[in-house]
Every structure is written in structure tokens, then in C-alpha cells.
Scaffold this motif. Structure first.
Motif, PDB file in Angstrom:
ATOM      1  N   MET A   1     -18.078  10.376 -10.700  1.00  0.00           N
ATOM      2  CA  MET A   1     -18.703  11.272 -11.665  1.00  0.00           C
ATOM      3  C   MET A   1     -17.660  11.712 -12.694  1.00  0.00           C
ATOM      4  N   PRO A   2     -17.989  11.747 -13.984  1.00  0.00           N
ATOM      5  CA  PRO A   2     -17.022  12.201 -14.991  1.00  0.00           C
ATOM      6  C   PRO A   2     -16.496  13.597 -14.665  1.00  0.00           C
ATOM      7  N   GLN A   3     -15.180  13.749 -14.749  1.00  0.00           N
ATOM      8  CA  GLN A   3     -14.510  15.003 -14.409  1.00  0.00           C
ATOM      9  C   GLN A   3     -14.025  15.687 -15.684  1.00  0.00           C
ATOM     10  N   SER A   4     -14.377  16.951 -15.832  1.00  0.00           N
ATOM     11  CA  SER A   4     -13.949  17.701 -17.028  1.00  0.00           C
ATOM     12  C   SER A   4     -13.751  19.174 -16.709  1.00  0.00           C
ATOM     13  N   ARG A   5     -13.284  19.482 -15.519  1.00  0.00           N
ATOM     14  CA  ARG A   5     -13.139  20.875 -15.103  1.00  0.00           C
ATOM     15  C   ARG A   5     -11.749  21.445 -15.363  1.00  0.00           C
ATOM     16  N   LEU A   6     -10.807  20.616 -15.760  1.00  0.00           N
ATOM     17  CA  LEU A   6      -9.451  21.105 -16.001  1.00  0.00           C
ATOM     18  C   LEU A   6      -9.286  21.470 -17.464  1.00  0.00           C
ATOM     19  N   THR A   7      -8.688  22.637 -17.720  1.00  0.00           N
ATOM     20  CA  THR A   7      -8.418  23.112 -19.078  1.00  0.00           C
ATOM     21  C   THR A   7      -6.954  23.514 -19.179  1.00  0.00           C
ATOM     22  N   ILE A   8      -6.289  23.014 -20.212  1.00  0.00           N
ATOM     23  CA  ILE A   8      -4.908  23.394 -20.486  1.00  0.00           C
ATOM     24  C   ILE A   8      -4.833  23.957 -21.905  1.00  0.00           C
ATOM     25  N   ALA A   9      -3.720  24.574 -22.216  1.00  0.00           N
ATOM     26  CA  ALA A   9      -3.554  25.203 -23.534  1.00  0.00           C
ATOM     27  C   ALA A   9      -2.218  24.791 -24.131  1.00  0.00           C
ATOM     28  N   PHE A  10      -2.203  24.711 -25.476  1.00  0.00           N
ATOM     29  CA  PHE A  10      -0.991  24.385 -26.224  1.00  0.00           C
ATOM     30  C   PHE A  10      -0.706  25.497 -27.225  1.00  0.00           C
ATOM     31  N   TYR A  11       0.571  25.732 -27.451  1.00  0.00           N
ATOM     32  CA  TYR A  11       0.991  26.712 -28.452  1.00  0.00           C
ATOM     33  C   TYR A  11       2.201  26.169 -29.191  1.00  0.00           C
ATOM     34  N   THR A  12       2.366  26.642 -30.403  1.00  0.00           N
ATOM     35  CA  THR A  12       3.494  26.229 -31.232  1.00  0.00           C
ATOM     36  C   THR A  12       4.563  27.310 -31.178  1.00  0.00           C
ATOM     37  N   PRO A  13       5.721  27.025 -30.656  1.00  0.00           N
ATOM     38  CA  PRO A  13       6.770  28.058 -30.581  1.00  0.00           C
ATOM     39  C   PRO A  13       7.351  28.347 -31.954  1.00  0.00           C
ATOM     40  N   GLU A  14       7.733  29.565 -32.158  1.00  0.00           N
ATOM     41  CA  GLU A  14       8.380  29.992 -33.405  1.00  0.00           C
ATOM     42  C   GLU A  14       9.757  30.541 -33.089  1.00  0.00           C
ATOM     43  N   SER A  15      10.745  30.101 -33.863  1.00  0.00           N
ATOM     44  CA  SER A  15      12.104  30.576 -33.649  1.00  0.00           C
ATOM     45  C   SER A  15      12.264  32.005 -34.151  1.00  0.00           C
ATOM     46  N   TYR A  16      13.154  32.735 -33.510  1.00  0.00           N
ATOM     47  CA  TYR A  16      13.393  34.130 -33.883  1.00  0.00           C
ATOM     48  C   TYR A  16      14.209  34.183 -35.172  1.00  0.00           C
ATOM     49  N   GLN A  17      13.740  34.983 -36.088  1.00  0.00           N
ATOM     50  CA  GLN A  17      14.431  35.181 -37.360  1.00  0.00           C
ATOM     51  C   GLN A  17      14.688  36.683 -37.546  1.00  0.00           C
ATOM     52  N   PRO A  18      15.938  37.099 -37.510  1.00  0.00           N
ATOM     53  CA  PRO A  18      16.233  38.528 -37.692  1.00  0.00           C
ATOM     54  C   PRO A  18      15.899  38.990 -39.105  1.00  0.00           C
ATOM     55  N   ILE A  19      15.470  40.251 -39.222  1.00  0.00           N
ATOM     56  CA  ILE A  19      15.106  40.834 -40.523  1.00  0.00           C
ATOM     57  C   ILE A  19      16.374  41.253 -41.247  1.00  0.00           C
ATOM     58  N   THR A  20      16.538  40.688 -42.426  1.00  0.00           N
ATOM     59  CA  THR A  20      17.726  41.007 -43.230  1.00  0.00           C
ATOM     60  C   THR A  20      17.369  41.794 -44.490  1.00  0.00           C
ATOM     61  N   ASN A  21      16.107  42.161 -44.681  1.00  0.00           N
ATOM     62  CA  ASN A  21      15.699  42.919 -45.868  1.00  0.00           C
ATOM     63  C   ASN A  21      16.311  44.315 -45.836  1.00  0.00           C
ATOM     64  N   SER A  22      16.791  44.772 -46.998  1.00  0.00           N
ATOM     65  CA  SER A  22      17.423  46.102 -47.060  1.00  0.00           C
ATOM     66  C   SER A  22      16.408  47.223 -46.893  1.00  0.00           C
ATOM     67  N   ASN A  23      15.133  46.937 -47.130  1.00  0.00           N
ATOM     68  CA  ASN A  23      14.102  47.967 -46.978  1.00  0.00           C
ATOM     69  C   ASN A  23      13.702  48.190 -45.521  1.00  0.00           C
ATOM     70  N   TYR A  24      14.212  47.311 -44.656  1.00  0.00           N
ATOM     71  CA  TYR A  24      13.855  47.461 -43.256  1.00  0.00           C
ATOM     72  C   TYR A  24      14.633  48.622 -42.666  1.00  0.00           C
ATOM     73  N   CYS A  25      13.892  49.571 -42.082  1.00  0.00           N
ATOM     74  CA  CYS A  25      14.526  50.763 -41.514  1.00  0.00           C
ATOM     75  C   CYS A  25      13.842  51.101 -40.199  1.00  0.00           C
ATOM     76  N   PRO A  26      14.429  50.725 -39.078  1.00  0.00           N
ATOM     77  CA  PRO A  26      13.782  50.990 -37.790  1.00  0.00           C
ATOM     78  C   PRO A  26      13.572  52.474 -37.523  1.00  0.00           C
ATOM     79  N   THR A  27      14.422  53.391 -38.140  1.00  0.00           N
ATOM     80  CA  THR A  27      14.323  54.832 -37.856  1.00  0.00           C
ATOM     81  C   THR A  27      13.605  55.601 -38.954  1.00  0.00           C
ATOM     82  N   CYS A  28      13.046  54.858 -39.926  1.00  0.00           N
ATOM     83  CA  CYS A  28      12.401  55.563 -41.026  1.00  0.00           C
ATOM     84  C   CYS A  28      11.160  56.311 -40.557  1.00  0.00           C
ATOM     85  N   PHE A  29      10.396  55.747 -39.644  1.00  0.00           N
ATOM     86  CA  PHE A  29       9.181  56.410 -39.176  1.00  0.00           C
ATOM     87  C   PHE A  29       9.536  57.707 -38.464  1.00  0.00           C
ATOM     88  N   TYR A  30      10.564  57.663 -37.682  1.00  0.00           N
ATOM     89  CA  TYR A  30      10.992  58.885 -36.986  1.00  0.00           C
ATOM     90  C   TYR A  30      11.498  59.932 -37.967  1.00  0.00           C
TER      91      TYR A  30
END
Length: 266
Positions: free
Chosen positions: A204-233
Motif C-alpha cells: 500500500m502506498p505509504q505517506s505517513r512520514l513528514t519532515i521539515a526543512f529550514y534555511t539557516p541564517e548566519s549571525y550578523q552583529p548590529i553595527t548601526n550607530s542608532n542601535y542602543c540596547p539601553t535606550c528603552f530603559y
């Protein structure tokens, strides 16, 4: 007269006595000769039967077949180790009392809530393995496929009818139809196709297995001068410093007005 008769009788007796030993002696050698002649005749067949018996024993079907059966059994055993469906027919018809054959995926292993997750990467491999149950007809060939988002179908491999595993190397995916992020339904079916009607003893045709794929993204640090982690505080502190005194003054005014109104009424 009497004497003559007596003498004749005596002569007859004497002749009978003489004839007896002579006939006995002559019959004895004849018997001996016959027995001696029979003895070689008997020994002759025995001698001839003994070689024929010796030659027949090694050449008997049982003695010559046993090693052959052992060899064929060993080869069959080896065949069963490598191919458990080697003795199954490629086409047959069974009654409705016979169960439908099916395949069960052993790898990858999926849980009830999470599907196996793989990266869309040329170095990534997906290993599939499965087993058969209630299978009485050996498939002529097998097709392993994946149906992804928007019904995009990827033919992973075309396999022999007795295959039980396959390693999908993602670098074999055609660049014109790359894998997309999302869930993929894995299909395994025989030469009749993915929509074949379940038949007794057939796969009988089998189709009960499901897998998933994702595209990884490399980490890029924020270098913009407007970025301020403590501005909200800092903004919250300035808001507190600005509206804090106003809130206190508004509260005192409301309290004073309320007391004045209460004094007028009562």
C-alpha cells in the motif's frame, strides 16, 4: 523247486544290496558336484553384487543430493539475509481475507508533535529506512518521493523492489528547483503509483512520514550607530521623571476637590 526259488531270491537280494551302495556312491558325488557347482555360482553373484553395491552407495541420490541441498540452503540463507523478499512473486491475486501489505518508516524518527528538522544545506543528508509487513507480492520497483509546499514534488530515488533504505544527499537536488522552507510529506510506493488502490498482499502506498526543512541564517552583529540596547530603559526613566510630579499634583488636586464638595453637601 523250492531250493531254486530260494537261490533266485538270494541272488536278487545280493544284487539289490550291491546296486544300493553303487547308486548311493554315484549320487553322492553328483550331489557334491552339484553343490560345488552351485557354490561358485552363488559366490559369483555375491561378488558381482558387492561392487555394484559399493558403486551405488556413493552415487545414490541421497548421498549426492545432501551436499547440494546444504549448499543451496546456505545460499538461500544468504539470500534471505540480504533480500527477505526473494521468494515472493511479483504478481499474484489473493482473497479479501488476506491483509494489505504496508511499509513502516524506521528512520527518521518522528514524534507526535515535532517533525524531523533538517537544514537546506548541500552537506546535509537524510537517511530513510523502513520495514515491510503482510507483504506477499514483491514490488517490481519502488519510488521514494517528497511532496513539499505548494505541492512541489521531488523524486528522491527510484529503487529496486526489495530496497529497505536510502540516503538522500541534498546536494543532488536540482538548483532550478531548490528546497523551500516548510514541511514535506515522504511517499513510498511501487510501480502502480502513489494513488494505487490497496490490494490484499500488495504494498500500500505509504505517506505517513513528514519532515521539515529550514534555511539557516548566519549571525550578523548590529553595527548601526542608532542601535542602543539601553535606550528603552533610559526612556522609561525619563518618562518617570517627567510625569511623576504631574501625577502627584493631579492626585492631590482631585483629593482636595473631593473634600471640598463633601463639605458643601454635608
Amino acid at each position: 523247486m523250492v531250493m531254486c526259488c530260494f537261490l533266485i531270491h538270494a541272488d536278487v537280494v545280493v544284487l539289490e544290496k550291491r546296486a544300493g551302495p553303487v547308486s548311493g556312491s554315484s549320487s553322492a558325488p553328483a550331489a557334491a558336484q552339484s553343490s560345488s557347482s552351485q557354490a561358485p555360482a552363488a559366490s559369483g553373484p555375491q561378488a558381482s553384487a558387492q561392487p555394484s553395491g559399493n558403486s551405488t552407495v556413493p552415487n545414490t541420490g541421497g548421498n549426492s543430493t545432501l551436499p547440494g541441498n546444504n549448499n543451496s540452503t546456505a545460499s538461500a540463507g544468504g539470500g534471505n539475509n540480504t533480500n527477505s523478499m526473494g521468494n515472493l512473486p511479483t504478481s499474484a491475486s489473493y482473497g479479501v481475507t488476506v491483509q494489505v501489505g504496508y511499509a513502516t518508516f524506521l528512520a527518521p524518527t518522528a514524534s507526535k508533535s515535532v517533525s524531523p528538522l533538517y537544514r537546506v544545506d548541500a552537506n546535509e543528508n537524510v537517511t530513510f529506512s523502513w520495514s515491510y509487513s503482510n507483504l506477499l507480492v514483491r514490488p517490481a520497483n519502488l519510488t521514494l518521493a517528497a511532496v513539499g509546499p505548494q505541492s512541489a514534488t521531488y523524486i528522491i530515488a527510484a529503487l529496486n523492489g526489495d530496497a529497505t533504505s536510502y540516503v538522500w544527499q541534498l546536494n543532488s537536488v536540482v538548483p532550478k528547483t531548490p528546497l523551500m522552507n516548510g514541511y514535506y510529506q515522504i511517499q513510498l510506493y511501487d510501480q502502480r503509483g502513489p494513488t494505487a488502490i490497496p490490494s490484499p498482499g500488495w504494498l500500500m502506498p505509504q505517506s505517513r512520514l513528514t519532515i521539515a526543512f529550514y534555511t539557516p541564517e548566519s549571525y550578523q552583529p548590529i553595527t548601526n550607530s542608532n542601535y542602543c540596547p539601553t535606550c528603552f530603559y533610559s526612556a522609561a526613566l525619563r518618562l518617570k521623571d517627567t510625569f511623576g510630579p504631574l501625577g502627584i499634583a493631579f492626585g492631590i488636586a482631585c483629593l482636595t476637590s473631593g473634600m471640598f464638595v463633601y463639605g458643601l453637601i454635608y
